[in-house]
Enzyme design. Structure first.
Site, PDB file in Angstrom:
ATOM      1  CG  ASP A   5     -18.239   4.733  49.801  1.00  0.00           C
ATOM      2  OD1 ASP A   5     -17.871   3.541  49.696  1.00  0.00           O
ATOM      3  OD2 ASP A   5     -18.358   5.479  48.822  1.00  0.00           O
TER       4      ASP A   5
ATOM      5  CG  ASP B  12     -20.836   0.390  49.483  1.00  0.00           C
ATOM      6  OD1 ASP B  12     -21.542   1.364  49.790  1.00  0.00           O
ATOM      7  OD2 ASP B  12     -19.949   0.437  48.611  1.00  0.00           O
TER       8      ASP B  12
ATOM      9  CG  ASP C 225     -17.075  -3.620  39.609  1.00  0.00           C
ATOM     10  OD1 ASP C 225     -16.767  -4.204  40.683  1.00  0.00           O
ATOM     11  OD2 ASP C 225     -17.039  -2.387  39.499  1.00  0.00           O
TER      12      ASP C 225
HETATM   13  P1  ATP Z   1     -14.999   3.457  45.778  1.00  0.00           P
HETATM   14  O1  ATP Z   1     -16.119   3.563  46.787  1.00  0.00           O
HETATM   15  O2  ATP Z   1     -13.638   3.402  46.327  1.00  0.00           O
HETATM   16  O3  ATP Z   1     -15.154   4.414  44.672  1.00  0.00           O
HETATM   17  P2  ATP Z   1     -16.201   0.907  45.268  1.00  0.00           P
HETATM   18  O4  ATP Z   1     -15.614  -0.338  44.674  1.00  0.00           O
HETATM   19  O5  ATP Z   1     -16.684   0.805  46.674  1.00  0.00           O
HETATM   20  O6  ATP Z   1     -15.137   2.033  45.070  1.00  0.00           O
HETATM   21  P3  ATP Z   1     -18.865   1.708  44.679  1.00  0.00           P
HETATM   22  O7  ATP Z   1     -19.368   2.489  43.523  1.00  0.00           O
HETATM   23  O8  ATP Z   1     -18.965   2.266  46.047  1.00  0.00           O
HETATM   24  O9  ATP Z   1     -17.370   1.362  44.328  1.00  0.00           O
HETATM   25  O10 ATP Z   1     -19.584   0.298  44.605  1.00  0.00           O
HETATM   26  C1  ATP Z   1     -19.553  -0.658  45.657  1.00  0.00           C
HETATM   27  C2  ATP Z   1     -19.449  -2.071  45.110  1.00  0.00           C
HETATM   28  O11 ATP Z   1     -20.580  -2.359  44.298  1.00  0.00           O
HETATM   29  C3  ATP Z   1     -18.275  -2.313  44.175  1.00  0.00           C
HETATM   30  O12 ATP Z   1     -17.112  -2.632  44.887  1.00  0.00           O
HETATM   31  C4  ATP Z   1     -18.760  -3.473  43.334  1.00  0.00           C
HETATM   32  O13 ATP Z   1     -18.658  -4.678  44.025  1.00  0.00           O
HETATM   33  C5  ATP Z   1     -20.214  -3.147  43.176  1.00  0.00           C
HETATM   34  N1  ATP Z   1     -20.441  -2.337  41.947  1.00  0.00           N
HETATM   35  C6  ATP Z   1     -20.504  -0.989  41.866  1.00  0.00           C
HETATM   36  N2  ATP Z   1     -20.730  -0.588  40.605  1.00  0.00           N
HETATM   37  C7  ATP Z   1     -20.840  -1.698  39.874  1.00  0.00           C
HETATM   38  C8  ATP Z   1     -21.102  -1.964  38.501  1.00  0.00           C
HETATM   39  N3  ATP Z   1     -21.262  -0.967  37.642  1.00  0.00           N
HETATM   40  N4  ATP Z   1     -21.132  -3.258  38.107  1.00  0.00           N
HETATM   41  C9  ATP Z   1     -20.968  -4.266  38.989  1.00  0.00           C
HETATM   42  N5  ATP Z   1     -20.725  -4.092  40.282  1.00  0.00           N
HETATM   43  C10 ATP Z   1     -20.654  -2.834  40.738  1.00  0.00           C
HETATM   44 MG    MG Z   2     -17.664   2.255  47.824  1.00  0.00          MG
END
Ligand code: ATP
Ligand code: MG
Length: 459
Positions: A74, A76, A154
């Site tokens: 995905d 963002d 994070d």
């Molecule tokens: P994936 O989509 O591959 O599972 P992702 O890193 O993109 O991993 P998402 O849940 O889509 O994870 O979140 C997007 C972004 O938002 C993360 O990369 C991070 O920067 C931030 N983020 C998400 N969850 C948290 C959290 N619990 N605490 C702090 N930052 C977060």
């Molecule tokens: Mg993501």
């Protein structure tokens, strides 16, 4: 170039928590992210925000995965535009979330999540954030600029920004270096960050499994100390995390990592006791086979349901409880399994909320297990038509692998699925005329009870 908004920066009102440095800006020729690999929907959102005079960055996992040469699942977007402004820019968009207000922009089946830069919770004015007595953030909607936003993310590898204005990558936290070193490092003080949001422990486990990244020493220590806080996380959120861990093609690695960090026992305490029992090795093998099957199904693009793995994780405690209910309360095997499943699921639900659409079939799948022992007669044959037969059969095959079910029985149920009706009737030891003599009797009974006749027929 995009202009910045002129609203006051909330963070200027108090002492900043994090040291704000300027980012390392990696120009387009020095990194490998190409627009070819960014979804058209995400590009549209980025460009449209940019053209409207806002900053627009691709952020988070997408940037990380693109730098690793992978395909993000995905995309963002982060921007300095506020939710209402974003909402007004895109026709099919809506504002979601309470803890975090975000905008979902929809393009056909794809949803792009657009977030306004947020300020550090501890920096901001009172009233915009809210936390509980353990430091967990409940509400967190203070807006800021990119150099506020970055400290709230994070891991360093998740805090990289791809700027649509000139295709550069902005790195405030050494994320690029950590990607190169396959290292997971929490931004800021790990203890505080895990207390703020205990789910970050699970996210660390997930990224270590999915990407093969190693948590650094401070993160490891903080995880060991604070994994128990996961119990306070809303059970619905943990179910979402469960899906991300176990339905994305790396279930086996996720399980290993959860065990390694002793987080599995926080999420599945009953299963964990089963693993510690004398026949725990068998259970371990049972779980491992199910995880491998799940990963294989995902790799083959076949559907997976979370109820199967949850049933697998709970099978040992359910069996133990069912045995007791049979011996002490004189229940039949089916009754005992139904009751034991009910009880074990209820306990599990207090940690991970499993929606009813999964618990109902799960219970059915398990209570059907004794029916595989009966291979004679019409009722046994009718089992093949049961809507949960296929799931129950897959579960039975798994049980066969650890010697819980006779190979002969498993083979019988495998073979009969391939047979035509008359071969089947023979397999189930039935005479050809048994169904014919029964059918008219059934019809007569039905007619007598419903004299008006609704046209429905028994066959
Ligand atoms: P994936 O989509 O591959 O599972 P992702 O890193 O993109 O991993 P998402 O849940 O889509 O994870 O979140 C997007 C972004 O938002 C993360 O990369 C991070 O920067 C931030 N983020 C998400 N969850 C948290 C959290 N619990 N605490 C702090 N930052 C977060
Ligand atoms: Mg993501």
């Amino acid at each position: 170039m995009s202009k910045t908004t002129n609203k006051p920066r909330l963070t200027e009102l108090t002492e900043p928590v994090a040291t704000r440095t300027s980012p390392a800006i990696i120009p387009r020729p020095e990194h490998t992210i190409s627009r070819k690999h960014i979804s058209r929907a995400a590009l549209k959102v980025l460009y449209q925000l940019h053209e409207a005079g806002h900053q627009a960055f691709l952020v988070g996992g997408a940037v990380r995965d693109l730098l690793l040469g992978g395909r993000p699942k995905d995309f963002d977007v982060a921007t300095d535009a506020e939710p209402e402004t974003i909402r007004a820019l895109f026709r099919s968009s809506r504002i979601i979330g309470r803890r975090f207000r975000l905008v979902h922009v929809r393009f056909g089946r794809e949803i792009i999540e657009v977030a306004t830069f947020r300020a550090d919770a501890r920096d901001t004015q009172e009233g915009t954030t809210e936390s509980d007595d353990k430091g967990r953030l409940l509400r967190d909607n203070a807006y800021g600029a990119i150099d506020d936003d970055v400290w709230r993310r994070d891991f360093t590898v998740n805090a990289l920004y791809y700027n649509i204005a000139d295709f550069s990558v902005w790195d405030y936290v050494g994320g690029v270096a950590d990607i190169q070193k396959s290292r997971l490092s929490l931004i800021g003080d790990p203890e505080t960050r895990l207390r703020e949001d205990p789910v970050r422990t699970l996210r660390a486990v997930r990224f270590s499994a999915k990407l093969g990244f190693e948590p650094d020493e401070p993160l490891r220590k903080a995880m060991a100390e604070h994994r128990g806080l996961l119990k306070d996380v809303p059970a619905a959120r943990l179910f979402d995390e469960f899906l991300k861990l176990f339905q994305a093609g790396f279930a086996s690695k996720s399980y290993r990592a959860l065990r390694e960090h002793a987080v599995f026992r926080v999420l599945f305490p009953d299963a964990s006791k089963g693993l510690a029992a004398t026949d725990g090795d068998k259970f371990e093998h049972f779980i491992q086979m199910a995880l491998d099957n799940t990963d294989k199904r995902v790799a083959d693009n076949r559907p997976v349901t979370p109820m199967f793995l949850i049933a697998v994780f709970l099978w040992w405690p359910i069996k133990a409880r069912a045995r007791a209910l049979q011996e002490d309360d004189g229940m039949t095997p089916t009754q005992a399994l139904g009751q034991a499943t009910f009880e074990c699921l209820a306990r599990q639900q207090s940690i991970i909320a499993i929606p009813r659409r999964f618990t109902v079939p799960l219970r059915e799948m398990l209570t059907l297990q004794p029916r595989f022992q009966r291979t004679r007669g019409g009722r046994s044959m009718g089992f093949l038509e049961h809507r949960r037969f296929r799931a129950a059969y897959d579960f039975m095959l798994l049980r066969t692998e650890i010697g819980e079910v006779d190979e002969e029985i498993a083979k019988f149920w495998t073979d009969v699925q391939e047979q035509d009706r008359s071969a089947r009737e023979q397999s189930f030891g039935m005479r050809h005329d048994t169904t014919r003599t029964k059918a008219p009797r059934k019809r007569r009974r039905r007619r007598r009870r419903k004299p008006s006749g609704d046209g429905g027929s028994a066959d």
